[in-house]
Design an enzyme around this catalytic site. Structure first.
Site, PDB file in Angstrom:
ATOM      1  N   CYS A 137      -6.859   5.844  28.626  1.00  0.00           N
ATOM      2  CA  CYS A 137      -6.543   7.160  28.072  1.00  0.00           C
ATOM      3  C   CYS A 137      -6.900   7.172  26.585  1.00  0.00           C
ATOM      4  O   CYS A 137      -6.804   6.159  25.901  1.00  0.00           O
ATOM      5  CB  CYS A 137      -5.056   7.427  28.260  1.00  0.00           C
ATOM      6  SG  CYS A 137      -4.486   8.951  27.519  1.00  0.00           S
ATOM      7  N   SER A 164      -5.244   8.327  24.229  1.00  0.00           N
ATOM      8  CA  SER A 164      -4.069   7.990  23.420  1.00  0.00           C
ATOM      9  C   SER A 164      -3.993   6.484  23.175  1.00  0.00           C
ATOM     10  O   SER A 164      -3.561   6.047  22.106  1.00  0.00           O
ATOM     11  CB  SER A 164      -2.782   8.447  24.110  1.00  0.00           C
ATOM     12  OG  SER A 164      -2.926   9.761  24.557  1.00  0.00           O
ATOM     13  N   HIS A 178      -6.025   5.654  20.167  1.00  0.00           N
ATOM     14  CA  HIS A 178      -5.392   5.948  18.874  1.00  0.00           C
ATOM     15  C   HIS A 178      -4.569   4.758  18.390  1.00  0.00           C
ATOM     16  O   HIS A 178      -4.542   4.449  17.201  1.00  0.00           O
ATOM     17  CB  HIS A 178      -4.478   7.175  18.983  1.00  0.00           C
ATOM     18  CG  HIS A 178      -5.231   8.460  19.155  1.00  0.00           C
ATOM     19  ND1 HIS A 178      -6.257   8.821  18.330  1.00  0.00           N
ATOM     20  CD2 HIS A 178      -5.098   9.465  20.047  1.00  0.00           C
ATOM     21  CE1 HIS A 178      -6.729  10.000  18.702  1.00  0.00           C
ATOM     22  NE2 HIS A 178      -6.034  10.405  19.750  1.00  0.00           N
ATOM     23  N   HIS A 209      -0.883   3.169  29.981  1.00  0.00           N
ATOM     24  CA  HIS A 209       0.267   3.978  30.415  1.00  0.00           C
ATOM     25  C   HIS A 209      -0.097   4.944  31.525  1.00  0.00           C
ATOM     26  O   HIS A 209       0.551   5.973  31.692  1.00  0.00           O
ATOM     27  CB  HIS A 209       0.815   4.749  29.201  1.00  0.00           C
ATOM     28  CG  HIS A 209      -0.210   5.659  28.599  1.00  0.00           C
ATOM     29  ND1 HIS A 209      -1.035   5.277  27.586  1.00  0.00           N
ATOM     30  CD2 HIS A 209      -0.561   6.921  28.910  1.00  0.00           C
ATOM     31  CE1 HIS A 209      -1.848   6.260  27.280  1.00  0.00           C
ATOM     32  NE2 HIS A 209      -1.584   7.280  28.079  1.00  0.00           N
ATOM     33  N   CYS A 230      -0.982  10.119  33.715  1.00  0.00           N
ATOM     34  CA  CYS A 230      -1.033  10.723  32.375  1.00  0.00           C
ATOM     35  C   CYS A 230      -1.954  11.932  32.347  1.00  0.00           C
ATOM     36  O   CYS A 230      -1.511  13.055  32.166  1.00  0.00           O
ATOM     37  CB  CYS A 230      -1.462   9.703  31.319  1.00  0.00           C
ATOM     38  SG  CYS A 230      -1.574  10.436  29.678  1.00  0.00           S
TER      39      CYS A 230
HETATM   40 ZN   LIG Z   1      -2.416   9.114  28.211  1.00  0.00          ZN
END
Ligand SMILES: [Zn+2]
Ligand SMILES: [Zn+2]
Length: 362
Positions: free
Chosen positions: A38, A40, A43, A59, A164
């Protein structure tokens, strides 16, 4: 067990041998089958968002329950489960008012000072769990309110991306925008979350679905998933959308995480329309409404993790896939082994593929 560990921001993840603790009363031990990459995660890996290190990211996972704690009643050994980072306590203000994706989930982690869930096998030092999951690992030890059992017929590589990207995109349409059949929507950004948003808008009966992305191959994917129109993300994109829809869209969903794409979402709205920002922007950036936007009754909102109630939403999304409504096969670009994780994130940085999913040995 083997896990991909973030030791230092900006450096590749390191494959290390970790030990996982025994399940406490409300904990579930899961053998990870698959985990999506993902944006995220990136990041945290690049250091744009801080996190205590070393830590295991990941996740967006699915797996099989291997062991449960003495008090666990929601899942059983052998269940196929999808995990969700929206771990909820069940008794705070947010949980009891039905907004469990806002729960800070304090009781879903181990108490500070207690034995950590993850340690290094060689020296026993603590490895931090990320977002209550740490799914780039062969096993996950999570709170029972961080996973949900699904239909055992569901293929687990496709189940993973529901955890997600699809929950976020579909939740933006079903829970946050509450799109009424016939209403128009534009989706800015056609990565995993954007494509899931487009697919959900089609399921919800949107009248016109306008996808915006600079990459031609992602615009093609968007059309395959249900976009009625797909346009380039140039400086005239908002003007084009307002012309195409004779005044703008009812709903604009931002799925990139850049201030410019947030502004584009707001600028494409018709009077009374709502923009929903899903992307994780740099922490010091803002998106806003002008005086004219406010006088036109425009609204701007966040929708963390699609405002999900994942124990209900996730099995429904699985059902949508099993019935052929949700096209997860198109959203997944490639399947890779855990060893290929750093290459997978390199590809993500270049912006070409939709979703890469790590598949663990079965
Ligand atoms: Zn995610
Ligand atoms: Zn709560």
């Amino acid at each position: 067990m083997k896990a991909a560990v973030l030791v230092e921001p900006g450096k590749p993840l390191e494959l290390q041998d970790l030990s996982v603790s025994k399940p406490g009363p409300h904990e579930v031990l899961i053998r990870t089958a698959a985990c999506g990459l993902c944006h995220s995660d990136l990041h945290f890996i690049e250091g744009a968002y801080p996190h205590p290190l070393p830590a295991v990211p990941g996740h967006e996972a699915a797996g099989i329950v291997e062991a449960v704690g003495s008090e666990v009643r929601t899942v059983r050994v052998g269940d196929a489960v999808v995990t969700c980072l929206s771990a909820f306590c069940g008794h705070c203000e947010f949980c009891v008012t039905g907004r469990m994706s806002l729960c800070l989930g304090a009781d879903t982690r181990r108490a500070p000072g207690g034995a950590p869930r993850l340690t290094r096998s060689d020296d026993g030092s603590t490895v931090n769990q990320m977002l209550n999951l740490s799914a780039f690992a062969e096993q996950m030890l999570v709170h029972e309110h961080a996973c949900v059992a699904i239909n055992p017929e569901m293929p687990l590589d496709r189940a993973a991306v529901i955890g997600c990207a699809v929950t976020t995109g579909a939740g933006a349409v079903f829970n946050a925008a509450k799109l009424t059949p016939g209403e128009t929507i534009c989706v800015v950004g056609c990565g995993g979350v954007g494509l899931a948003t487009i697919n959900a808008a089609k399921i919800a009966g949107a009248g016109r679905i306008i996808a915006v992305d600079p990459m031609p191959e992602k615009r093609d994917l968007a059309k395959k998933l249900g976009a009625t129109d797909a346009i380039d993300a140039g400086p005239d994109a908002a003007k084009e959308i307002v012309e195409m829809t004779k005044g703008g869209v009812h709903h604009a969903i931002e799925a990139v995480g850049r201030p410019a794409s947030g502004d584009l979402a707001v600028a494409s709205l018709r009077r009374g329309g709502t923009a929903t920002i899903l992307g994780m922007m740099p922490l010091n950036h803002k998106v806003g409404l002008s005086a004219m936007d406010l006088l036109s009754d425009k609204k701007l909102q966040g929708a963390i993790m699609g405002q999900n109630h994942f124990p209900v939403d996730l099995p429904r999304l699985v059902d949508f896939y099993m019935r052929g409504l949700l096209d997860l096969d198109t959203i997944i670009a490639e399947r890779i082994p855990l060893e290929g994780i750093n290459d997978g994130f390199e590809k993500m940085k270049q912006g070409h593929s939709a979703r890469s999913v790590i598949v663990f040995d079965q």
